[in-house]
Each structure stands twice: as C-alpha cells, then as structure tokens.
Design a protein around this motif. Structure first.
Motif, PDB file in Angstrom:
ATOM      1  N   SER A  37     -77.141 -18.043 -22.395  1.00  0.00           N
ATOM      2  CA  SER A  37     -77.155 -16.812 -21.602  1.00  0.00           C
ATOM      3  C   SER A  37     -78.542 -16.171 -21.640  1.00  0.00           C
ATOM      4  O   SER A  37     -79.057 -15.849 -22.714  1.00  0.00           O
ATOM      5  CB  SER A  37     -76.113 -15.840 -22.135  1.00  0.00           C
ATOM      6  N   PHE A  38     -79.189 -16.029 -20.482  1.00  0.00           N
ATOM      7  CA  PHE A  38     -80.431 -15.262 -20.407  1.00  0.00           C
ATOM      8  C   PHE A  38     -80.564 -14.662 -18.996  1.00  0.00           C
ATOM      9  O   PHE A  38     -79.888 -15.085 -18.064  1.00  0.00           O
ATOM     10  CB  PHE A  38     -81.655 -16.093 -20.776  1.00  0.00           C
ATOM     11  N   GLN A  39     -81.446 -13.670 -18.872  1.00  0.00           N
ATOM     12  CA  GLN A  39     -81.657 -12.964 -17.614  1.00  0.00           C
ATOM     13  C   GLN A  39     -83.164 -12.880 -17.331  1.00  0.00           C
ATOM     14  O   GLN A  39     -83.965 -12.852 -18.279  1.00  0.00           O
ATOM     15  CB  GLN A  39     -81.080 -11.543 -17.656  1.00  0.00           C
ATOM     16  N   VAL A  40     -83.495 -12.820 -16.020  1.00  0.00           N
ATOM     17  CA  VAL A  40     -84.897 -12.670 -15.590  1.00  0.00           C
ATOM     18  C   VAL A  40     -85.033 -11.334 -14.873  1.00  0.00           C
ATOM     19  O   VAL A  40     -84.168 -10.948 -14.073  1.00  0.00           O
ATOM     20  CB  VAL A  40     -85.322 -13.831 -14.667  1.00  0.00           C
ATOM     21  N   TYR A  41     -86.126 -10.630 -15.152  1.00  0.00           N
ATOM     22  CA  TYR A  41     -86.382  -9.312 -14.566  1.00  0.00           C
ATOM     23  C   TYR A  41     -87.741  -9.360 -13.853  1.00  0.00           C
ATOM     24  O   TYR A  41     -88.649 -10.098 -14.275  1.00  0.00           O
ATOM     25  CB  TYR A  41     -86.389  -8.223 -15.636  1.00  0.00           C
ATOM     26  N   ASP A  42     -87.844  -8.526 -12.776  1.00  0.00           N
ATOM     27  CA  ASP A  42     -89.140  -8.448 -12.084  1.00  0.00           C
ATOM     28  C   ASP A  42     -90.063  -7.537 -12.870  1.00  0.00           C
ATOM     29  O   ASP A  42     -89.706  -7.013 -13.943  1.00  0.00           O
ATOM     30  CB  ASP A  42     -88.957  -8.014 -10.630  1.00  0.00           C
ATOM     31  N   VAL A  43     -91.260  -7.315 -12.349  1.00  0.00           N
ATOM     32  CA  VAL A  43     -92.262  -6.537 -13.088  1.00  0.00           C
ATOM     33  C   VAL A  43     -91.841  -5.090 -13.306  1.00  0.00           C
ATOM     34  O   VAL A  43     -92.360  -4.411 -14.192  1.00  0.00           O
ATOM     35  CB  VAL A  43     -93.609  -6.571 -12.352  1.00  0.00           C
ATOM     36  N   SER A  44     -90.909  -4.601 -12.494  1.00  0.00           N
ATOM     37  CA  SER A  44     -90.433  -3.220 -12.676  1.00  0.00           C
ATOM     38  C   SER A  44     -89.279  -3.130 -13.663  1.00  0.00           C
ATOM     39  O   SER A  44     -88.815  -2.040 -13.985  1.00  0.00           O
ATOM     40  CB  SER A  44     -90.005  -2.645 -11.318  1.00  0.00           C
ATOM     41  N   GLY A  45     -88.792  -4.274 -14.106  1.00  0.00           N
ATOM     42  CA  GLY A  45     -87.682  -4.272 -15.054  1.00  0.00           C
ATOM     43  C   GLY A  45     -86.330  -4.392 -14.380  1.00  0.00           C
ATOM     44  O   GLY A  45     -85.303  -4.271 -15.053  1.00  0.00           O
ATOM     45  N   GLN A  46     -86.307  -4.664 -13.077  1.00  0.00           N
ATOM     46  CA  GLN A  46     -85.055  -4.831 -12.346  1.00  0.00           C
ATOM     47  C   GLN A  46     -84.574  -6.283 -12.527  1.00  0.00           C
ATOM     48  O   GLN A  46     -85.314  -7.229 -12.311  1.00  0.00           O
ATOM     49  CB  GLN A  46     -85.245  -4.523 -10.855  1.00  0.00           C
ATOM     50  N   MET A  47     -83.290  -6.444 -12.893  1.00  0.00           N
ATOM     51  CA  MET A  47     -82.744  -7.775 -13.076  1.00  0.00           C
ATOM     52  C   MET A  47     -82.696  -8.501 -11.737  1.00  0.00           C
ATOM     53  O   MET A  47     -82.206  -7.981 -10.747  1.00  0.00           O
ATOM     54  CB  MET A  47     -81.326  -7.720 -13.685  1.00  0.00           C
ATOM     55  N   ILE A  48     -83.203  -9.759 -11.712  1.00  0.00           N
ATOM     56  CA  ILE A  48     -83.171 -10.537 -10.467  1.00  0.00           C
ATOM     57  C   ILE A  48     -82.435 -11.865 -10.645  1.00  0.00           C
ATOM     58  O   ILE A  48     -82.114 -12.546  -9.669  1.00  0.00           O
ATOM     59  CB  ILE A  48     -84.604 -10.804  -9.963  1.00  0.00           C
ATOM     60  N   PHE A  49     -82.153 -12.236 -11.930  1.00  0.00           N
ATOM     61  CA  PHE A  49     -81.467 -13.506 -12.153  1.00  0.00           C
ATOM     62  C   PHE A  49     -80.683 -13.409 -13.461  1.00  0.00           C
ATOM     63  O   PHE A  49     -81.129 -12.805 -14.436  1.00  0.00           O
ATOM     64  CB  PHE A  49     -82.486 -14.654 -12.227  1.00  0.00           C
ATOM     65  N   THR A  50     -79.507 -14.050 -13.464  1.00  0.00           N
ATOM     66  CA  THR A  50     -78.697 -14.117 -14.677  1.00  0.00           C
ATOM     67  C   THR A  50     -77.967 -15.441 -14.719  1.00  0.00           C
ATOM     68  O   THR A  50     -77.638 -16.026 -13.678  1.00  0.00           O
ATOM     69  CB  THR A  50     -77.687 -12.959 -14.750  1.00  0.00           C
ATOM     70  N   THR A  51     -77.734 -15.929 -15.894  1.00  0.00           N
ATOM     71  CA  THR A  51     -76.995 -17.191 -16.030  1.00  0.00           C
ATOM     72  C   THR A  51     -75.495 -16.974 -15.945  1.00  0.00           C
ATOM     73  O   THR A  51     -74.732 -17.910 -15.810  1.00  0.00           O
ATOM     74  CB  THR A  51     -77.310 -17.851 -17.389  1.00  0.00           C
ATOM     75  N   GLN A  52     -75.087 -15.697 -16.077  1.00  0.00           N
ATOM     76  CA  GLN A  52     -73.663 -15.388 -15.964  1.00  0.00           C
ATOM     77  C   GLN A  52     -73.527 -13.930 -15.542  1.00  0.00           C
ATOM     78  O   GLN A  52     -74.505 -13.202 -15.480  1.00  0.00           O
ATOM     79  CB  GLN A  52     -72.960 -15.611 -17.301  1.00  0.00           C
TER      80      GLN A  52
END
Length: 496
Positions: A116-131
C-alpha cells in the motif's frame, strides 16, 4: 519421677517426591517462561524488521520509477512512470473536493511487489493510490519508517520526496502506510499459544517429575523401610536390603548393610556375652558362696577347713578371672577392623614362640617343620593375634597330651593364596561327635577330664573368631587315643 511421653502428634512431613515434582515444575516454569519471553520478543522484532525492510524496498522501487519523470506528477501522467501501457488501465476515484485520484487497487503495479502506497503532487494533493485510501500526506520531507496510528489503525508510515533525475526539482511525493493489524493478530495469537504451551508444559513437567522421582526414589523408600524396621526391633534377625539401582543409593544401601551387620553382630555378641557370663559364672559363684557360708558358720575355727576353703575360693576366682578375660578377648576381636590390613612374617613368629615354649615346658618335645618357599612369607594378620592363636593351639596340645611326655609338632606350609599353620599332638584326641562343636564357646569334650586339666573352653572359640576376622579358616582332624591336628589357614599378604 519418669517423664511422661508426650501424645502430641508429630507434624506430617511432606513427601520428597512431591517436593521434587514441585521443584521440577517451578524449574520448568522458569525455563519455559524465559524461553517464551525470548521467543516472543525475537519473533516480534524479526517480524517488525521484516515489515520495515519490505516497506523500504517497495518505496525505493516505486521512487526510482517516479524519479524518471521530468514533469510534475499529475493524475494524467502518473501511469507512464509506473509502467502502465495505457491511462485507462487505472480506475478513477474522487476525493471530497472532486479531485481525481488514480487507483491501482484492481490491477496492481507492474514490477513492484504489492504494498500500500500513495503518490502526491507538489502541492500535496493525492493523485494515485494502490487501494481505496484517503490518507493525507504526513510530511513533505523524506522520513524513515515509524509506527503511527491513523483512524484507529496502527502501522508503519514513511514519506519520500520525489526529485526528477533530469531537472533536480521536486515533482511530487511518495508515501506508504503499512497497516500492522495482521501482525498484531499474529502476535496476540503467538503469545496465547506460547502461554498455553507453558501451562501445559508446566503440568506435564510436574506429572513426569512425580513419576520419575517416584521411580528413582523407590530404592530410597525401600532403604527407609528397612531403617524403620531396625529402629523398632534392633535385636531381630537382620535381613540385607537388596538394591540394584547402580547409583549412590545402592552404595548407601551397601554401607547400611555393612553397618547393620556389624551392629547386629555386636548386639548378638553382647547378648551372648551376658548369657554366657550368667551361665558360666553360676557354678563358681555357687562354690564361693558355699565356702564363704561354711567359713561363716564354723569353718573359720578349723584351720584345715579354712585353708581348704580359701584355696578353693582362690581357684574359682582365678578361673572366673580367666574366663572373663577370654570372653572380653572375643568381644574385642569383633571390633578390630583396623588390624585386618596388617602383615606378619610367620616363620620368625613361630620360631620365637617355640623357643619360648621350650623354656616354659621343658618336659615337652617340640618339632618345627618349615615348608615355606620364602622364609619371609607373610600372612595377612596382626602379629599379636597370630601368636595368640598359635599359643592357644600349643597350650591345648600340651594339656591334652595324656599321661606321658607331651609332643607338639608345628608345620608351616603354603599354597598360591594362603599360609597354612598346623599344630599336631599325640594326645587324647577328639571323637567324631565332638569335632563339629570344639570351636563353640565353652564346649568341652570330656567334662570329667577337663575339670582336672582346667581351662575355660574359650580358647578355640577365640581362634575361630581370629580366623573369621582375617578371612581365613580353622579346622581339626582327630582320632581318639591318637592325637589331633589343628590347621589355621590365613590369606597371604600381597607381595610388593
């Protein structure tokens, strides 16, 4: 006044088997508790380290892929840097503000172990998640894995700042939260299993310890029963305790048997001594009493009767004194274990004794025949005891020689293990019926003849005791009217 025995009951003593099994249980409990603690802590640390290493490995792998981008990470281009061929492979999710979040919950991530991990843009907004997850970005700087609690769920969390390898600029953030609920369930189950095993092992150790101690202590119980029996009836016939455990208890039983055998012989000897004294002294005491009463009534006024009574009394007193001394010698012989390792040069002892006897009994004929191979041959016996036994045999040979001149022949010989001393005479001899009893206390073959010769009837008994103490033997061959041959066999001393 005598002390009245107390009727107070003695406190019941606890069985050593119960003590042993309880001690064994406590020991096993402590050992198993230490084992459980070490096993539990080791398993926990090992599992946590494994989870941490797995988390770091996955984050490092994903970060390397994302760092290949030269543009800021967005929901539209994220698929390219995670090795997806097309953007529509990922599902679309929306947060409360309506921002698009790409989800790989249904398809996973190529080349990256599921985690489980998540990716955030430069502003800290989540843009991707594994679940399906809405975990906010915890930190915009790279952090090592730490355990935190989010929405009542504990787990490891780590953050990575994603910098483009081409531009060196921050293009986004990667965060992974690894829920440890599964680990906590396993940990609790492991703890429960280890405690259950500890309890089972404790009772099993108690059970096994009881039966093992019972098995090993059975010989001790047998020895205790024998000791208790001897305590309540010390004068009864002694029966040896047979224990074949092959350990210290068997050695203890052997020591007990030896001690009780000696004690039994001592008690038996004391009882026999008292019985013999009371029996044998009855007659001389009666004679003394008769003469004293005679003197008190009228004998003191008759000089002839006075002398006769005094001479008879003195004779009886000497007889009693000799008898008591002989009985004391027999009693002492029973307690002379310290002498059994002493050695005696038999040829020198016999030569000296015969020379002394020739001076005392000048009318007797003495012959000494030496058949020893070694003139320094030694017998395993104290010299005084050897001379005492030989003196008794020579005295008897002279006493029972009859009316003519006495003849005594002493012969020394040997075999592989023994020194053999024979004393022969040509005297009265002993009938077949009496030969089996001549070594018994106070036995005298010809009572009428023995009253004239004198003696106490204890000499041969003393020799028999000497032979027994030194693990030898004494025997007699005799024929009425032709004489007797007494043979004393003693162990050879070890030649050094």
């Amino acid at each position: 006044m005598g002390k009245i025995p107390s009727n107070k009951r003695q406190p019941k003593k606890r069985s050593i088997m119960l003590k042993w099994s309880f001690a064994n249980m406590i020991f096993c409990f402590l050992v198993f508790t230490i084992f459980v603690i070490i096993s539990y802590q080791s398993s926990v640390l090992y599992f946590l380290e494994g989870e941490k290493d797995g988390l770091v490995s996955v984050v490092d792998s994903a970060a390397k892929k994302l760092e290949t981008s030269s543009d800021n990470l967005t929901p539209d281009n994220i698929y390219k840097y995670l090795d997806y061929q097309e953007p529509n492979v990922l599902d679309n999710l929306y947060d409360e503000a309506g921002h698009v979040i790409k989800s790989a919950e249904a398809v996973g991530i190529p080349g990256v172990s599921w985690r489980s991990f998540q990716v955030y843009d430069v502003s800290g907004q989540m843009i991707f998640t594994t679940q399906s997850s809405s975990i906010p970005l915890a930190n915009k700087k790279s952090t090592a894995p730490v355990i935190v609690t989010i929405d009542n769920q504990s787990g490891y969390i780590t953050t990575r700042e994603i910098k483009s390898k081409k531009t060196g600029q921050v293009i986004g953030y990667l965060q992974s939260f690894n829920n440890l609920e599964f680990y906590y369930n396993i940990r609790n189950k492991l703890l429960f299993i280890l405690i259950a095993l500890e309890i089972v092992a404790m009772f099993l150790a108690n059970f096994i310890g009881y039966f093992v101690s019972n098995h090993f202590l059975k010989p001790l119980s047998k020895l205790y029963a024998a000791m208790k029996k001897r305590t309540y009836s010390p004068s009864s016939e002694f029966e040896e305790v047979e224990i074949h455990s092959g350990d210290e208890i068997e050695e203890l039983a052997d020591v007990f048997n030896q001690m009780m055998s000696k004690t039994h012989d001592y008690i038996e000897g004391q009882e026999r001594f008292v019985s013999d004294v009371s029996h044998e002294l009855r007659t001389p005491l009666a004679v003394l009493d008769g003469h004293i009463n005679l003197l008190l009534r009228w004998g003191k006024d008759d000089p002839e009767q006075l002398v006769e009574s005094l001479e008879a009394s003195r004779h009886e007193i000497k007889k009693m004194s000799s008898m008591i001394q002989d009985m004391l010698d027999i009693s002492r012989l029973k307690q002379l274990d310290d002498f059994i390792t002493e050695e005696t040069v038999v040829e020198d002892s016999v030569t000296d004794l015969i020379n002394n006897m020739k001076m005392i009994h000048q009318t007797s004929e003495f012959t000494f025949e030496d058949k020893l191979d070694d003139p320094q041959a030694k017998a395993q016996i104290n010299q005084n005891h050897y001379i005492q036994a030989l003196t008794i045999l020579i005295d008897n040979a002279i006493k029972y020689s009859g009316e003519g001149e006495s003849f005594v022949k002493v012969t020394l010989s040997e075999n592989d293990k023994h020194i053999i001393t024979s004393v022969a005479d040509r005297g009265l001899g002993i009938c077949e019926e009496d030969k089996a009893h001549v070594f018994e206390r106070f036995f005298r073959a010809d009572k009428a003849r023995n009253r004239e010769i004198g003696g106490t009837g204890l000499g041969l008994s003393i020799i028999a005791n000497i032979a027994q103490i030194y693990h030898g033997s004494v025997s007699v061959e005799s024929e009425l009217g032709k004489g007797s041959v007494f043979t004393l066999v003693l162990p050879k001393a070890d030649l050094k």
